[in-house]
Enzyme design. Structure first.
Site, mmCIF file in Angstrom:
data_model
loop_
_atom_site.group_PDB
_atom_site.id
_atom_site.type_symbol
_atom_site.label_atom_id
_atom_site.label_comp_id
_atom_site.label_asym_id
_atom_site.label_seq_id
_atom_site.Cartn_x
_atom_site.Cartn_y
_atom_site.Cartn_z
ATOM 1 N N CYS A 342 -56.582 106.924 55.725
ATOM 2 C CA CYS A 342 -55.765 107.381 56.846
ATOM 3 C C CYS A 342 -54.477 108.056 56.383
ATOM 4 C CB CYS A 342 -55.477 106.216 57.772
ATOM 5 S SG CYS A 342 -56.997 105.597 58.476
ATOM 6 N N TYR A 371 -58.149 110.056 34.137
ATOM 7 C CA TYR A 371 -57.196 109.838 35.233
ATOM 8 C C TYR A 371 -57.907 109.807 36.585
ATOM 9 C CZ TYR A 371 -54.382 111.068 31.241
ATOM 10 O OH TYR A 371 -53.858 111.111 29.973
HETATM 11 N N1 LLP Z 1 -49.940 110.237 24.455
HETATM 12 C C1 LLP Z 1 -48.945 109.969 25.320
HETATM 13 C C2 LLP Z 1 -47.700 109.430 24.809
HETATM 14 C C3 LLP Z 1 -49.118 110.222 26.685
HETATM 15 O O1 LLP Z 1 -48.119 109.970 27.529
HETATM 16 C C4 LLP Z 1 -50.344 110.751 27.163
HETATM 17 C C5 LLP Z 1 -50.558 111.007 28.593
HETATM 18 C C6 LLP Z 1 -51.373 110.984 26.214
HETATM 19 C C7 LLP Z 1 -51.131 110.733 24.875
HETATM 20 C C8 LLP Z 1 -52.714 111.524 26.597
HETATM 21 O O2 LLP Z 1 -52.624 112.762 27.203
HETATM 22 P P1 LLP Z 1 -53.944 113.648 27.457
HETATM 23 O O3 LLP Z 1 -54.546 113.952 26.110
HETATM 24 O O4 LLP Z 1 -54.852 112.835 28.293
HETATM 25 O O5 LLP Z 1 -53.439 114.844 28.147
HETATM 26 N N2 LLP Z 1 -52.284 111.478 35.402
HETATM 27 C C9 LLP Z 1 -52.093 112.820 34.901
HETATM 28 C C10 LLP Z 1 -51.912 112.844 33.392
HETATM 29 C C11 LLP Z 1 -50.809 111.953 32.893
HETATM 30 C C12 LLP Z 1 -50.701 111.961 31.391
HETATM 31 C C13 LLP Z 1 -49.810 110.891 30.897
HETATM 32 N N3 LLP Z 1 -49.681 110.819 29.481
HETATM 33 C C14 LLP Z 1 -53.268 113.681 35.352
HETATM 34 O O6 LLP Z 1 -54.140 113.177 36.054
HETATM 35 O O7 LLP Z 1 -53.327 114.875 35.055
#
Ligand code: LLP
Length: 415
Positions: A342, A371
């Site tokens: 909702c 995510y």
């Molecule tokens: N290392 C650190 C310190 C991080 O903060 C993150 C992600 C990663 C690695 C991994 O990042 P990746 O390779 O997955 O881009 N919820 C958001 C993304 C938030 C990312 C947070 N930090 C989304 O759905 O796009």
């Protein structure tokens, strides 16, 4: 072969028909491909083979124990951000000497827990945090491995909510202050200063800003090594982007080559913390059409997955490709695909042309492995979706669908 593909108009994950999974487990349903997860890991590992490196999978992107176990078996380490994530990897008997712990708000309890587990290092985000880790380690009579997370002030050109490496963001220590902070932490006797870390953001598709940031950190590391203390680990974070729609694919081999060039002479072990690159396109969300509804302005396709199951479209305006699980013909419809929650913000796609579906048909929401399930909630008292891992022609339930009792289990009505 693609890990998710259509054969004769029917969606398959590896060698399992999506429709069969739906019959067995119901919807909404997260489905992951083991082969896709392993493939992402292998592509990175192969690109960096010329340098001593460690891949620490970012647990926050997809923290199901089944998925983590697949990665552990590949030899992956883990990037964690909470006591809860530490517990998850303890549950799969991860090698703690391959674990890095990031996050701006580590509590005393979390620090203590990580020290007891003997993790490789904390990625420290502030001076006060360094002092706290030093003091908790002192109380336990142990040494804490640390790296300092440096904010290189580089714009990764991604969504503002997932940008972390600019000076206005809360993460890390300004690069100008880095040198002095290393001088300080080198004098804290319960800290073993092991490395330097950065992470500039997520869903990065251009390698150039990322490599620029690595270069900045490498030059700082060089000065620190020369003047202050030896450093063994260069941790450049995660953030490698994936294709959701029509993005330019992140060029992993070119990126690896450029990174290796920047850091080779330092003789440090490279750590990368990929999340989405490994998990993002390794998972989909299957959902059932409940109703078709026409308003004066729009066609609504109302499905049984809501923003509580996949919040990325609502939160970031994120694009997720959507296609029918069974494709009948080539006809399509312009519609909003919305959930049952909702809130007007509860949508999976807006003004999207999708293959025509009828009531009770199924849709596949692609690129939902990162995510997705991890950001789901019980909002509107909706039980969380089940999760399944496909391996060849086998499927394994890796998380049961929640039941109504799971929603109230921890409440106390006896007031
Ligand atoms: N290392 C650190 C310190 C991080 O903060 C993150 C992600 C990663 C690695 C991994 O990042 P990746 O390779 O997955 O881009 N919820 C958001 C993304 C938030 C990312 C947070 N930090 C989304 O759905 O796009």
């Amino acid at each position: 072969m693609n890990d998710f593909e259509y054969r004769g108009g029917e969606l398959f994950c590896e060698d399992v028909r999506a429709k069969d999974l739906i019959e067995k487990y119901g919807t909404p349903l997260y489905v992951y491909s083991r082969k896709a997860i392993s493939g992402g890991f292998d592509r990175l590992s192969d690109a960096f083979r010329k340098i001593d490196h460690l891949i620490c999978f970012s647990v926050k992107s997809c923290s199901n124990l089944g998925v983590l176990r697949v990665l552990k078996e590949k030899g992956s380490g883990f990037d964690i951000v909470s006591g809860g994530e530490l517990f998850r990897i303890e549950e799969i008997n991860a090698d703690m000497s391959k674990v890095v712990f990031a996050g701006v708000g580590k509590t005393n309890d979390e620090i203590e827990y990580a020290l007891e587990q003997n993790i490789l290092m904390f990625n420290v985000e502030s001076e006060q945090e360094a002092e706290r880790i030093n003091s908790v380690a002192g109380d336990l009579g142990v040494e804490a491995g640390i790296a300092i997370r440096i904010n290189p002030d580089v714009d990764p050109k991604t969504h503002k909510y997932i940008t972390t490496g600019k000076s206005e963001n809360k993460f890390g220590v300004d690069i100008e202050r880095g040198y002095d902070l290393y001088k300080k932490v080198a004098g804290l006797k319960n800290l073993a200063v092991k490395g330097i870390q950065m992470h500039i953001g997520s869903q990065i598709t251009e390698i150039e800003p990322y490599v620029t940031a690595v270069g900045k950190i490498a030059r700082l590391a060089e000065r620190i090594k020369k003047d202050i203390i030896p450093l063994s680990y260069m941790d450049i974070g995660g953030g490698m982007g994936i294709v959701y729609k029509d993005e330019k694919p992140f060029d992993v081999p070119a990126f690896a080559e450029a990174v290796i060039k920047e850091i080779k002479s330092l003789g440090m072990k490279l750590i990368i913390e990929p999340g989405r690159y490994i998990s993002g396109n390794s998972g989909v969300l299957l959902t059932q059409v409940q109703y078709l509804k026409k308003s004066a302005e729009k066609n609504f396709v109302i499905v049984d997955a809501g923003m509580n199951d996949l919040i990325r479209p609502s939160l970031y305006g994120a694009y997720h490709r959507i296609e029918p699980v069974s494709k009948r013909d080539k006809s399509s419809v312009l519609c909003d695909v919305v959930g049952p929650v909702c809130e007007s913000g509860d949508f999976i796609a807006k003004d999207r042309e999708i293959g025509r579906v009828s009531q009770d048909d199924y849709l596949c929401v692609f690129s939902a492995g990162a995510y997705g399930a991890v950001m789901s909630s019980n909002y509107n008292s909706r039980p969380r979706a089940a999760e399944v891992l496909v391996d060849g022609n086998e499927d394994i339930m890796i998380r049961k669908r929640e039941e109504y009792l799971d929603l109230t289990r921890l409440d106390n009505p006896n007031i």
